[in-house]
Design an enzyme around this catalytic site. Structure first.
Site, PDB file in Angstrom:
ATOM      1  N   ARG A  28     -79.977  -0.647  -0.729  1.00  9.57           N
ATOM      2  CA  ARG A  28     -81.139  -0.756   0.145  1.00  9.57           C
ATOM      3  C   ARG A  28     -80.957   0.156   1.349  1.00  9.57           C
ATOM      4  O   ARG A  28     -79.850   0.306   1.883  1.00  9.57           O
ATOM      5  CB  ARG A  28     -81.368  -2.206   0.596  1.00  9.57           C
ATOM      6  N   ASP A  62     -80.737   7.483  -2.521  1.00  2.35           N
ATOM      7  CA  ASP A  62     -81.864   7.096  -3.365  1.00  2.35           C
ATOM      8  C   ASP A  62     -82.753   6.081  -2.661  1.00  2.35           C
ATOM      9  O   ASP A  62     -83.859   5.812  -3.108  1.00  2.35           O
ATOM     10  CB  ASP A  62     -81.354   6.515  -4.687  1.00  2.35           C
ATOM     11  N   GLU A  81     -89.635   4.411   3.387  1.00  2.00           N
ATOM     12  CA  GLU A  81     -90.012   4.981   2.097  1.00  2.00           C
ATOM     13  C   GLU A  81     -91.524   4.894   1.933  1.00  2.00           C
ATOM     14  O   GLU A  81     -92.111   3.846   2.173  1.00  2.00           O
ATOM     15  CB  GLU A  81     -89.326   4.230   0.955  1.00  2.00           C
ATOM     16  N   HIS A  86     -85.993   6.836  -4.829  1.00  2.00           N
ATOM     17  CA  HIS A  86     -85.789   5.457  -5.276  1.00  2.00           C
ATOM     18  C   HIS A  86     -85.982   5.328  -6.788  1.00  2.00           C
ATOM     19  O   HIS A  86     -86.752   4.480  -7.268  1.00  2.00           O
ATOM     20  CB  HIS A  86     -86.743   4.507  -4.541  1.00  2.00           C
ATOM     21  N   ILE A  87     -85.265   6.151  -7.528  1.00  2.00           N
ATOM     22  CA  ILE A  87     -85.454   6.196  -8.981  1.00  2.00           C
ATOM     23  C   ILE A  87     -84.173   5.891  -9.751  1.00  2.00           C
ATOM     24  O   ILE A  87     -84.162   5.992 -10.984  1.00  2.00           O
ATOM     25  CB  ILE A  87     -86.010   7.577  -9.420  1.00  2.00           C
TER      26      ILE A  87
END
Length: 320
Positions: free
Chosen positions: A232, A256, A261, A280-281
């Site tokens: 996170r 990531d 975001e 974020h993948i």
């Protein structure tokens, strides 16, 4: 068995919808992308709600008088209105476990990319340079510190050990965990920072983990260390991270997840040479939803009376 009404704000592929309906032919399934419009009236009457966990408010919980179970198809549940859910005694489950393979592969991919300098060689190729003087490293013999030694952290450690890496894990109590050579508790996690070549965070967003990583911790790390965050973004304040990178406390950060975001186009992190950003993948895979619905199907069987225990039940008071 009593038929139940199940509403989903996730729209899986048609074949996956059909598979679930075949498994539970007596139940009513309503799939939709999002929770706005006519689907909202269906949600209010639902007994079970399938979601990614980001579309519910306390007001929604109050309106959904029949709601008994929220099945979150992701690991993160921090955006749920827990006080309202707890007041009603609604069961919450998540999809813990579906991410571990793609996230472990993502992490090892970054480590190999960094050690073998693939980006640098691509730059040389663009200039038609045959440059054999670029120094590369091995993962063998390197030390990786994994903050969060759960299912995902353990899967990463398993793959790291296959490459001959020394694995150090951090969990709540410091109890031994499979695939880790050493373990530390969350109270003593600073101790191994000095020896780690790679620091990987898969920690969830909790009050205890928010801004846990501070400037002093980056200063403890090797200047050659690599920080990889797939947990996170609120683990570290963005300004603190930027300062650590500007002062070269570490060699590189692979991010990531971020505090904000999506990251704004004019954000300085985009242009920093010692930062690599992905949107974020790390947990994404075409097998993600089938795995998540396998967990849901198991839990629905239990919910409807088949002997056994539901998987991934969230402790509402602890929120994980």
């Amino acid at each position: 068995m009593i038929a139940v009404k199940i509403v989903s704000s996730i729209l899986p592929p048609a074949e996956l919808q059909e598979l679930v309906r075949q498994l539970f032919p007596d139940d009513e399934f309503i799939f939709n992308k999002g929770l706005k419009g006519e689907i909202y009236n269906e949600f209010i009457d639902a007994e079970i709600f399938i979601t990614y966990g980001e579309d519910l408010t306390a007001e929604d919980i109050e309106k959904a008088k029949h709601l008994k179970w929220i099945s979150v198809m992701s690991a993160g549940v921090e955006k749920l209105p827990f006080e309202a859910i707890q007041a009603r005694g609604i069961v919450v489950t998540n999809a813990r476990g579906v991410h571990q393979i793609p996230m472990a592969e993502y992490t090892l991919g970054l480590m190999l990319r960094h050690a073998k300098r693939f980006d640098r060689f691509l730059d040389e190729q663009k200039e038609s340079n045959w440059n054999r003087g670029i120094r590369t490293e091995e993962l063998h013999g390197a030390t990786v510190l994994i903050l969060g030694a759960g299912a995902i952290g353990g899967e990463i450690a398993k793959r790291c050990q296959l490459f001959g890496m020394h694995t150090i894990g951090v969990n709540t109590t410091g109890r031994a965990a499979e695939n880790f050579n050493e373990m530390y508790s969350i109270e003593s996690w600073e101790e191994p920072l000095r020896q780690a070549d790679y620091i990987v965070s898969v920690l969830p967003s909790l009050e205890s983990t928010t801004h846990m990583l501070q400037k002093k911790h980056f200063e403890l790390m090797k200047e050659s260390a690599v920080f990889i965050n797939i947990g996170r973004g609120d683990l570290v304040e963005t300004d603190v991270l930027i300062k650590a990178l500007q002062e070269q406390d570490i060699a590189h950060a692979y991010l990531d997840v971020l505090e904000q975001e999506p990251l704004p186009e004019d954000h300085p992190l985009w242009t920093m040479e010692n930062v690599t950003i992905t949107p974020h993948i790390s947990g994404k895979s075409k097998r993600y939803l089938p795995r998540a619905f396998d967990i849901f199907s198991h839990n629905l069987h239990i919910y409807k009376g088949v002997p056994g225990e539901m998987k991934n039940v969230i402790q509402l008071d602890r929120r994980y």
